[in-house]
Every structure is written in C-alpha cells, then in structure tokens.
Design a protein around this motif. Structure first.
Motif, PDB file in Angstrom:
ATOM      1  N   PRO A  85       0.819  -1.223   0.000  1.00  0.00           N
ATOM      2  CA  PRO A  85       0.000   0.000   0.000  1.00  0.00           C
ATOM      3  C   PRO A  85       0.849   1.269   0.000  1.00  0.00           C
ATOM      4  CG  PRO A  85       0.001  -1.009   2.172  1.00  0.00           C
ATOM      5  CD  PRO A  85       0.709  -1.969   1.261  1.00  0.00           C
ATOM      6  N   ARG A  86       0.277   2.306  -0.605  1.00  0.00           N
ATOM      7  CA  ARG A  86       0.935   3.611  -0.627  1.00  0.00           C
ATOM      8  C   ARG A  86       0.014   4.703  -0.091  1.00  0.00           C
ATOM      9  NH1 ARG A  86       4.796   4.540  -4.548  1.00  0.00           N
ATOM     10  NH2 ARG A  86       4.911   6.615  -3.609  1.00  0.00           N
ATOM     11  N   GLY A  87      -1.090   4.330   0.487  1.00  0.00           N
ATOM     12  CA  GLY A  87      -2.025   5.320   1.005  1.00  0.00           C
ATOM     13  C   GLY A  87      -2.816   4.767   2.168  1.00  0.00           C
ATOM     14  N   ALA A  88      -3.723   5.599   2.668  1.00  0.00           N
ATOM     15  CA  ALA A  88      -4.523   5.207   3.831  1.00  0.00           C
ATOM     16  C   ALA A  88      -5.511   4.106   3.492  1.00  0.00           C
ATOM     17  CB  ALA A  88      -5.268   6.425   4.381  1.00  0.00           C
ATOM     18  N   ASP A  89      -5.919   4.040   2.226  1.00  0.00           N
ATOM     19  CA  ASP A  89      -6.832   2.985   1.791  1.00  0.00           C
ATOM     20  C   ASP A  89      -6.474   2.577   0.373  1.00  0.00           C
ATOM     21  OD1 ASP A  89      -7.861   5.003   0.132  1.00  0.00           O
ATOM     22  OD2 ASP A  89      -9.490   5.456   1.525  1.00  0.00           O
TER      23      ASP A  89
END
Length: 618
Positions: free
Chosen positions: A412-416
């Motif tokens: 992952p590269r983000g919050a979601d």
C-alpha cells in the motif's frame, strides 16, 4: 397508456365493470385479475367484477406470461397499473450485475432509458479461499461462495430500487462459471451440508478443478470442437468431475448442478429456466448434440435444456414481491454471463466489434454474423448466447483487476486502497515505456488464452536493486495489455476483421493510464463508453427485450445504452517501444521451460492430490 407490445389485450377501465368482464374472457386465469387490481391499493376495490374507482382514476390492464407457461410464452397473467388523470404512472426496468465480491443494481426509466438510481450490496461472506463459515479449512486454489449471499443481495437491491414502483422487467448478469449443487427443488446443498466444501458455489476463480479439466482434455471429444480442443478448469464440467471424484456423497445428493445465475433466476421466479449463454460457453452445450455425454456420471440428469438470451423466464414470484415491494409485471429474463451481458449497453450489437470487459478478470468478445472456425488459442464460440442471431467468439484473461488489487493491497501507498491506486497511477504515468527495466507475465490467476491452464502463475523478469514499487506496478499494467494484445493477434491470425475496440467497466472508466497503455500496446484507437454501471445496464436491456419493451437488442441499445465515447489514440513513440517489449513477453509466454517451472512450483506447494490420480474420473 399501456404498451400494446406487452399484451394481446389491453383494457382501460373507468368506473364501470363491463370492460373488466370482457377482459376476463380473454385470459386463462381470470382470478389473477382481482389480485392484480388489489395490488394497486386503490381506495375501494370490492372484487374483480364490481370495482368502485375513485374519481378521475383509471386502471390499465396488461398481460404477461403465466407462471406455468412455457419459457418465452405470452400466455397470460395480468398487470394492473393505476393512472391518475393528467399524469401517467412511471414504469421502470432493473438490471442486476452479480460480480465476484458484490452485486449491483440499476434502475432505469422504461420509456426514456434514463438512469434513475443504483445500489450496491457487498456479499456478507465474500470469497471463501481459506476456510468455510464454520472454520473447515480449504485446500490451495479453492474459491467458494455462499449461495445465501446472492439472495440477500437480491432482496436488498430489489427492495431499494423497486419498492412501490411499477417494474416492467428484471435482467441479470452473473460471473461464470460459478456452478453449485442443489436439490431438485432448488435448495442449495450448502444449506443442508454447511460443513462440506463441495456443497458450496465453486466460483469462476476456483482453480482446484484444473487436474480434472486436464484429464477430460486427454480423452477429448467432439464437444471440444468449438473450444480449441480443451476445457479450462474454471468451467462447469471439470467442477462437476471434481465433486463426483472427491465427494461422491454430495454428488449423489445433488438433484441439480446449475450455474449460480440460473439458480438465482429460479429463486426469483420459482421456475428452473436455464440460459443458453451459460450452457454453451461453460458446459459445452450445442443445439445439435446437447450436453457432452459420458464425462461425469449422472451429470446429464442434473442439467436441463437451456433457452436463448432475451427469453422471459417468468414473472417475479409472489413471495419475492412480498419481500421486495416490487410491483408491475416484473418479467425476469434468463441470466447471462456478466461479461457478455454488457454488450448492448456499449453499442456492441453488430459484426466486427471487439469488446473488452475489464473486471477482476477480463473477457474479450468478438461478434460475427457468419460462423467461422475457431482461431487456435481462442476459447470458444456460440450463437444466441450473447446477442441474438450473432456468433460471439470469447477469449479472456484469468486475472486483470485482481492482479492490480493484489499488488496495491500487498504494497500500500495510502490510507486505503483507493488512495494507493491514485498514488501508483500518478507516479506510473511519469515513466516511459521500458524505463522500469521489467517485463511481467499476467498469469496471477492462471492463463485462459491461449493455454487454458489454471496452474500457471505470474512472473516478473528484470528485477534489480534499483527496481521500485511503481516500476513493478507499471509492469503489471503493461503485462495485462500484452495479454490483451495476444488475444487480438490470435483473432487477426484467424483472418477476423476487427473494426472497433471498446473497453468497458469501472476499471476502464477510472484508470485512464491503463487504457492509454492498452491503446499504445494494441496500436489501435480504443473507445471507452461514457455510461455508469454498464454491466447492470446491459442486464436491464436483456430484461427489456424479454418483456418486449423494445424490439430487439439494437433498439435496446439506442434507448438504454451509451450515447458518447471517449477515444484513446496510440502514441507513436510509445507504440514503437511496446512492440519491442511485447516480443519479450511472447518469448516468455511461449517458453515451455518457464511453464514447466511454474507447474513444478505449483505441485510442490499444493496440498491437492496429483493430477494423475484424476484420470479415472474422466
């Protein structure tokens, strides 16, 4: 006013009864008249022959198929629609799209085609790959679903979209091949045997039946003629063979073995009316030879004769009307493979159009007016299973959106997930073709075309200590486009003319980077239709055809389908770079040594018994 195409008798009533009496004489079941009128909740309805109507109101009666009539019959029940002076009650159609993790419904105005609303329902138990609901462990390569989740989705979606509305028709698209064993009355065996893995729906991505497909392919038969000489482990026959071989007590208890889409139609209408689309493409049914014989003991008795797409299966049952509040005729069409059902929604109802339906997997459909021999490597062909009176050639990729989602979830590269996709897409767009020094094989869920081998796996070549996550992400996108290019090459090698390429689905609409790379790799203009919920809209068109709201799929496309398209044109320099990278992709995919290594790794990791032990099943 009532649509005369929906009825042999259409009668408007004022405040008197004689017209009703004459209408009764024309129908096989006059007792349905009272029920139809009472459903209107008008102010004072004493009985079917002596109604008292409120001032300035009238009732329009329309005929629809009897529940006990043959599929496609126009014999009659009745619909009563209340109209108030000065305004006409709006009528609607509903399309249902059953995907891998959720079901979506769309509500359309039956007259204008306008999208009024939509609703999505995530399956409560999702896809079971590790264990059953009670904790019973599953072996490697299994993918099951709980049939009860499909009913929950239908109840919620139909209730949200249809409650209190006059619904003319309901169409249904369903992921395939996702067959299930049931009793003769349609009860899912998973309800009776909740601890038995083989009692559940075997989802399209269930790969554990591949050894049985291999065994069937070794024996061969004329039924493989239109399927490139081999079955995929994703299809109905090998999944039936797996149950018969590994759980004979479940196979013996199964009165029916049925695609989940056909089963859902059965539940909604109370009638088992199967689809030619499922039967032809996933169970190798032909009108001349029927289903293949002698493949799995007892299978023939668990199947039934299918009906071509656009056929009415029946009206929504009284029980389901009570559960959902749906009014009107509510004609339910036979189910259609989800990737096929989208065709009329995106204008693909004529010869020479190649449509790519990009979802968790990808399916490519080429329509042709005349039958031509199946090009080597292409999966299958059938007539009247996708669009009436046209031959539809099918090919696909076992993993598409699934592959990208796996990577984004794993790294992952983000919050979601949505934010991670945005970051990866933004950064990947800044890379030139070949700058990542990588080539990938898009076989994360196995290979459909041209190898029909579920035991193959993904591959990355060119990794170094300078490799970045965004470089891998772009390589995965490129590999998916290379897989699509393989399909196009196979059609062209078979001398098929491709006049237009259309890519559809939320993935095509929401990931312009992917579509642009696809245009560059194919070296062709790619059109993306500007339409929300295209698959569900396509299902709605099928329902409208079944209910005779439109005179065929071409008219349904004009009324309900996409009106505008966004073209993606190949960029000259990028297209040239991808021609070179595509050669590397083909060298890897053609390598028997690479495939042997994948098979060896798969056997080493698998808890399943060796494929040789399944020979006797076929």
């Amino acid at each position: 006013m009532a649509d005369p195409r929906c009825s042999d008798v259409s009668t408007s009533l004022d405040q008197t009864g004689p017209h009703m009496l004459s209408a009764q004489k024309d129908f096989a079941h006059p007792d349905l008249l009272a029920n139809a009128i009472r459903a209107l909740s008008v102010d004072a309805v004493e009985n079917a022959t002596n109604p008292v109507w409120p001032d300035r109101d009238r009732v329009v009666l329309q005929q629809w198929p009897r529940l006990d009539a043959a599929p496609g019959s126009r014999e009659g029940g009745l619909q009563a629609t209340r109209e108030t002076a000065g305004e006409m009650t709006a009528n609607y159609v509903i399309g249902l799209d059953y995907g891998t993790g959720s079901a979506r419904g769309v509500l359309l105005d039956a007259a204008t085609g306008e999208q009024i609303g939509s609703h999505t329902h995530a399956y409560r138990h999702d896809v079971m790959t590790q264990s059953l609901l009670d904790g019973t462990p599953l072996q490697r390569s299994w993918a099951l679903q709980n049939a009860a989740d499909y009913l929950d989705a239908a109840e919620e979606i139909l209730g949200v979209l249809g409650r209190g509305r006059v619904i003319e028709s309901i169409g249904l698209g369903f992921s395939a091949s996702s067959p299930m064993p049931t009793t003769t009355d349609g009860t899912a065996l998973s309800e009776l045997h909740p601890g038995e893995p083989h009692a559940y729906v075997k989802l399209w991505k269930h790969r554990a039946a591949q050894p049985y497909a291999d065994a069937i392919n070794r024996v061969g038969g004329s039924f493989l003629r239109n399927f490139g000489g081999k079955l995929s482990g994703e299809w109905l026959l090998p999944k039936a063979a797996q149950i018969a071989g590994e759980a004979p007590h479940i196979w013996s208890a199964a009165g029916r073995f049925i695609e989940s889409g056909d089963w859902l139609v059965w539940q909604l209408t109370g009638r088992e009316v199967r689809s030619l689309g499922f039967a032809a493409y996933k169970a190798q049914y032909s009108e001349t030879e029927g289903y293949p014989q002698g493949i799995v003991p007892g299978l023939s008795e668990k199947l039934s004769v299918p009906h071509r797409i656009g056929t009415p299966a029946g009206s929504l049952s009284e029980a389901w009307r009570a559960r959902t509040g749906v009014g009107g005729r509510a004609i339910v069409a036979v189910a259609v493979i989800d990737s096929h059902v989208v065709l009329p929604a995106v204008g693909a109802v004529s010869s020479g159009c190649l449509v790519g339906a990009l979802g968790t997997s990808a399916v490519y459909l080429l329509l042709n007016e005349q039958f031509r021999p199946l090009p080597p490597g292409i999966e299958g062909v059938a007539k009247d299973g996708s669009v009436r009176d046209l031959w539809c050639y099918e090919a696909g990729q076992a993993g598409f959106g699934d592959t990208l989602a796996w990577f984004v979830k794993a790294f992952p590269r983000g919050a979601d997930e949505a934010e991670s996709f945005r970051v990866y897409n933004r950064e990947a767009a800044g890379l030139e073709p070949g700058a990542n020094h990588l080539v990938a094989l898009d076989w994360w869920n196995g290979n459909r075309v041209p190898l029909a081998d579920s035991d193959l796996s993904g591959m990355l070549v060119g990794l170094t200590t300078e490799t970045t996550g965004v470089g891998i992400y772009r390589a995965l996108i490129e590999s998916l486009c290379f897989g699509a290019r393989t399909v196009v090459d196979l059609f062209e090698a078979g001398d098929f003319a491709i006049n237009r390429v259309i890519l559809t689905s939320g993935l095509a609409q929401n990931n312009p980077l992917l579509v642009q790379i696809m245009a560059d790799v194919l070296g062709r203009v790619v059109d993306v239709p500007s339409i929300a919920h295209a698959t569900a809209v396509g299902a709605a068109v099928h329902g409208a055809v079944a209910a005779e709201l439109v005179n065929g799929f071409a008219e349904g496309t004009v009324r309900f389908g996409a009106r505008t398209f966004t073209p993606y044109r190949p960029r000259r320099e990028s297209a040239a770079a991808y021609r070179s990278l595509y050669k590397n992709y083909r060298q890897l995919s053609d390598s028997q040594a690479v495939r042997k290594a994948m098979h060896d790794l798969n056997r080493a990791a698998s808890l399943d018994r060796p494929a040789e032990e399944t020979k006797s099943v076929a």
